[in-house]
Design an enzyme around this catalytic site. Structure first.
Site, PDB file in Angstrom:
ATOM      1  CG  ASP A 240      -2.025   1.012   1.148  1.00 45.39           C
ATOM      2  OD1 ASP A 240      -1.957   1.889   0.272  1.00 45.39           O
ATOM      3  OD2 ASP A 240      -2.965   0.923   1.955  1.00 45.39           O
ATOM      4  CD  GLU A 274      -5.040  -0.730  -0.437  1.00 41.13           C
ATOM      5  OE1 GLU A 274      -5.830  -0.046   0.256  1.00 41.13           O
ATOM      6  OE2 GLU A 274      -4.709  -1.891  -0.156  1.00 41.13           O
ATOM      7  CG  ASP A 308      -7.969   2.675   0.684  1.00 43.46           C
ATOM      8  OD1 ASP A 308      -9.106   3.094   0.967  1.00 43.46           O
ATOM      9  OD2 ASP A 308      -7.145   2.369   1.558  1.00 43.46           O
ATOM     10  CD  GLN A 330      -9.034  -1.629   2.106  1.00 37.44           C
ATOM     11  OE1 GLN A 330      -9.355  -1.781   3.280  1.00 37.44           O
ATOM     12  NE2 GLN A 330      -7.964  -0.954   1.761  1.00 37.44           N
ATOM     13  CE  LYS A 332      -9.186   1.976   4.892  1.00 34.34           C
ATOM     14  NZ  LYS A 332      -7.929   2.250   4.196  1.00 34.34           N
ATOM     15  CB  SER A 361      -9.426   0.558   9.496  1.00 36.35           C
ATOM     16  OG  SER A 361      -8.470   1.299  10.207  1.00 36.35           O
TER      17      SER A 361
END
Length: 417
Positions: A240, A274, A308, A330, A332, A361
């Protein structure tokens, strides 16, 4: 069937929250010593703060208690997310507006309750929505309550209400490790994590002025897997980079060439990057990521991209998937608010042929992680992100064991039908 009582309990989340804008615009930063950096994102009193949670406890007439945890993500308030979640700011609304509704709602089914949680609320200014963290925790508790009412798993509730098939094997997990912790990486290799190490690169100095630090790290991880992994272990490598590569290489052709260099450093393993870019708006983010993906495909570069930032809500995810902007999104979960939105997001990605990580997270809790595992069994995303925390072991254990238990319970129930 209705709850007989509700409690709201303030506690600690699994990690901490950080002001992403301040971190990215600071020449140097230490994640826990930030006295020399001023916060830039509204709501932050310092660049790094402890994460908070409000646990919602639904007391059921059948004797149990269903729990959901209201929590936000590490980089709250960034790239169109809801503001930083401060527990004390929401207790009055929970007591005066949400409690009466909870005590009157029918918990024998979930989907209609989830839709209500996501709607505008009478009693809030201009019938606005509740904070995404509150919606996340509320729907966790309601979903858990429905499962308890019917004496089944959460995955079975979702399977029944959405018409999905429950997976008969655990979903792959991305083990999130600190990039400077070799022992942690070795443990994830020993435990054969399906994807690793995540290893956040938040600041341009993390990747190096020319990207060489990142290239060396990717090569190191690939070498470590070859040296320490058992025969037949073939993980995907995931990193990421929080837009640092887009900052370093604003021209997409140069960025694509650099990603090709990363692909060679990762050999013989597949690599996922990412957030290679963080643009100034969602439209620009989708456009630039889509162009980058086309470049990578045209050049046969063996790098998969993951969205993301700016991909926060169900509507956002649909836009990214419709545009074919990335290989994976993603999902989230705290950013999407209600759990039903995450369910819909996974299913939509499946229809569109876009890969997805049912993520979230490190700032979450064991409660939200276990519910995530159940959602995964019912919806079959491509992989999960380990949570809570960035200890890797804990998240891998919580998610894996919850999925294994869920599969065993479902099989047992089916065998008795």
């Amino acid at each position: 069937m209705q709850p007989i009582d509700v409690q709201f309990v303030v506690g600690l989340s699994g990690y901490f929250v950080k002001d992403l804008q301040a971190v990215r615009q600071s020449p140097q930063y230490n994640p826990l010593r930030d006295d020399n950096i001023s916060p830039r994102t509204p709501g932050f009193k310092s660049v790094v703060q402890p994460g908070q949670v409000i646990s919602i406890l639904l007391h059921l007439p059948i004797g149990g208690v269903a729990v959901g945890d209201c929590v936000d993500v590490i980089f709250s308030g960034a790239a169109s997310r809801d503001p930083l979640f401060v527990a004390d700011e929401h207790l009055e609304v929970l007591e005066s507006v949400v409690r009466p509704w909870l005590l009157g709602c029918d918990i024998s089914s979930f989907r209609r309750n989830g839709e209500k949680v996501e709607s505008g609320w009478l009693g809030l200014h201009k019938r606005s929505k509740l904070h995404s963290a509150i919606r996340y925790g509320l729907t966790q508790a309601l979903l858990a309550a429905t499962a308890q009412v019917h004496g089944c798993t959460i995955a079975e509730v979702i399977s029944h209400e959405w018409g999905t098939r429950i997976s008969n094997r655990p979903i792959d997990i991305l083990a999130s490790c600190h990039r400077n912790d070799t022992l942690q990486l070795d443990r994830m290799i020993m435990k054969q994590a399906s994807l690793l190490p995540h290893a956040s690169f938040v600041h341009r100095s993390d990747v190096g002025l020319d990207g060489s630090i990142l290239v060396d790290y990717v090569r190191f991880v690939a070498g470590r897997v070859r040296a320490r992994g058992c025969s037949g272990y073939w993980p995907r490598l995931h990193f990421d980079v929080y837009g640092t590569l887009g900052d370093l290489f604003p021209q997409l052709d140069r960025l694509a060439a650099f990603l090709d260099k990363l692909a060679h450093a990762a050999q013989p393993y597949d690599i996922l990057i990412e957030s290679p870019i963080i643009a100034s708006s969602k439209a620009e983010q989708i456009r630039r990521l889509a162009e980058l993906r086309m470049l990578l495909l045209r050049n046969s570069t063996r790098v998969k991209t993951v969205a993301d930032e700016w991909c926060n809500t169900l509507e956002d995810i649909k836009e990214f998937a419709d545009a074919g902007a990335v290989d994976y999104v993603q999902i989230k979960m705290p950013d999407l608010g209600g759990i039903d939105n995450s369910i819909e997001a996974v299913l939509y990605c499946g229809v569109k042929g876009t890969g997805c990580c049912l993520g979230g997270s490190a700032n979450e809790t064991e409660i939200s992680a276990r519910i995530t595992a159940q959602v995964a069994l019912a919806t079959n995303p491509d992989f999960l992100l380990s949570k809570p925390g960035i200890g890797a072991d804990e998240g891998l254990t919580i998610l894996t064991n919850e999925m294994l238990r869920g599969i065993a319970l479902t099989k047992r129930r089916l065998s008795r039908i």
